[in-house]
Design a protein around this motif. Structure first.
Motif, mmCIF file in Angstrom:
data_model
loop_
_atom_site.group_PDB
_atom_site.id
_atom_site.type_symbol
_atom_site.label_atom_id
_atom_site.label_comp_id
_atom_site.label_asym_id
_atom_site.label_seq_id
_atom_site.Cartn_x
_atom_site.Cartn_y
_atom_site.Cartn_z
ATOM 1 N N ASN A 249 -21.958 25.369 -26.422
ATOM 2 C CA ASN A 249 -20.850 26.514 -26.911
ATOM 3 C C ASN A 249 -21.441 27.619 -27.557
ATOM 4 O O ASN A 249 -20.590 28.671 -27.232
ATOM 5 N N VAL A 250 -22.518 27.665 -27.983
ATOM 6 C CA VAL A 250 -23.103 29.036 -28.451
ATOM 7 C C VAL A 250 -23.433 29.833 -27.264
ATOM 8 O O VAL A 250 -23.455 31.032 -27.421
ATOM 9 N N GLU B 163 -15.075 26.785 -17.903
ATOM 10 C CA GLU B 163 -14.642 28.034 -18.221
ATOM 11 C C GLU B 163 -14.596 29.216 -17.145
ATOM 12 O O GLU B 163 -14.396 30.353 -17.185
ATOM 13 N N GLY B 164 -14.843 28.503 -16.002
ATOM 14 C CA GLY B 164 -14.286 29.412 -14.625
ATOM 15 C C GLY B 164 -15.447 29.965 -13.853
ATOM 16 O O GLY B 164 -15.359 30.958 -12.788
ATOM 17 N N MET C 51 -6.801 30.661 -18.511
ATOM 18 C CA MET C 51 -7.875 31.576 -18.428
ATOM 19 C C MET C 51 -9.064 31.146 -18.978
ATOM 20 O O MET C 51 -9.329 31.187 -20.296
ATOM 21 N N GLY C 52 -10.070 31.004 -18.089
ATOM 22 C CA GLY C 52 -11.655 30.643 -18.836
ATOM 23 C C GLY C 52 -12.158 31.870 -19.174
ATOM 24 O O GLY C 52 -11.818 33.148 -18.745
ATOM 25 N N LYS C 53 -13.266 31.960 -20.322
ATOM 26 C CA LYS C 53 -13.898 32.890 -20.499
ATOM 27 C C LYS C 53 -14.783 33.408 -19.467
ATOM 28 O O LYS C 53 -15.547 34.727 -19.865
ATOM 29 N N LEU C 54 -15.224 32.762 -18.653
ATOM 30 C CA LEU C 54 -15.957 33.078 -17.526
ATOM 31 C C LEU C 54 -15.615 33.381 -16.257
ATOM 32 O O LEU C 54 -16.067 33.516 -15.267
#
Length: 254
Positions: free
Chosen positions: A219-220, A29-30, A1-4
């Protein structure tokens, strides 16, 4: 699962540098990503690398509110929604006191300040509760770097605007945060001579003794865009190798 997973992001200046690195990470990340830029050739190349099913490139002029409104409308038409805005597009510009034309100063302010405001305004009709707005600041806002008055003022204005956006958008459940890069390897400094000159000078002022990579800024931006940052509101996160927090920790003083 991606964070987005399931989210759609709109990234100005997404065809190079920090914007493109962030677009790549968001896709990984999706997310579906819509990028803008001035140059159609680099836009097409960026979309090819990101994948046409995951991304969409729109030639847009950041200083033209109508252009931005068309771009955000096209983003929603393409992917059905808008969850994340990364107002990343910006330009550098040497504006030394005593030797600067009005047009050069105004261009920096128009792109870096007015453009950011109207990017967020253009996206606003489509943003719902839980949406995230990420602005791109700079350590040069506070560094007193000679010759960079317009750029420094423009980035200070971004961090100042963010505070107002927080007060205006919190009632709607929209988060607004700022990533504050230090010296980073991006095309804004000129290639390759400008970058080599900057690296030689600036790494000595960074406690970690190197330039940042665009991926480290991305990344941030990912954290701030994601639900991991669901209670992070009005933050300014420096990604500068310690140069802002501990200038005397830099190699030049060792």
């Amino acid at each position: 699962m991606g964070k987005l997973n399931g989210k759609v992001a709109f990234i100005t200046g997404g065809n190079s540098g920090i914007g493109f690195a962030t677009a790549k990470l968001f896709v990984a990340e999706g997310a579906k990503v819509v990028i803008t830029g001035r140059n159609q050739v680099t836009l097409d190349k960026a979309v090819e690398e990101l994948g046409a099913s995951n991304s969409f490139g729109i030639q847009a002029e950041t200083t033209d509110p109508q252009s931005l409104e068309k771009a955000t409308a096209a983003a929603v038409e393409k992917f059905g929604r808008l969850d994340i805005v990364f107002a990343n597009a910006g330009i550098g510009g040497h504006t030394p006191l005593g030797g600067t034309e009005l047009a050069a100063f105004q261009e920096v302010m128009n792109v870096n300040v007015t453009g950011v405001f109207f990017t967020v305004q253009a996206a606003l009709p489509y943003l719902k509760e839980g949406a995230s707005v990420v602005l791109n600041g700079s350590v040069l806002a506070n560094a007193g770097s000679p010759g960079w008055a317009a750029y420094a003022a423009s980035k200070a204005a971004v961090t100042s605007m963010a505070k107002v956006f927080v007060s205006e958008l919190s009632p709607r459940g929209i988060r607004v945060n700022t990533v504050v890069p230090g010296p980073t390897r991006t095309p804004i400094w000129g290639q390759p001579e400008g970058l080599a000159q900057m690296e030689a000078k600036l790494t000595r002022s960074v406690p970690l003794n190197r330039l940042g990579e665009p991926e480290e800024i991305a990344n941030v931006a990912l954290f701030l865009a994601s639900d991991d940052a669901s209670y992070v509101q009005g933050a300014e996160i420096s990604v500068d190798g310690g140069g802002g927090s501990s200038p005397f920790g830099a190699p030049v003083y060792r």
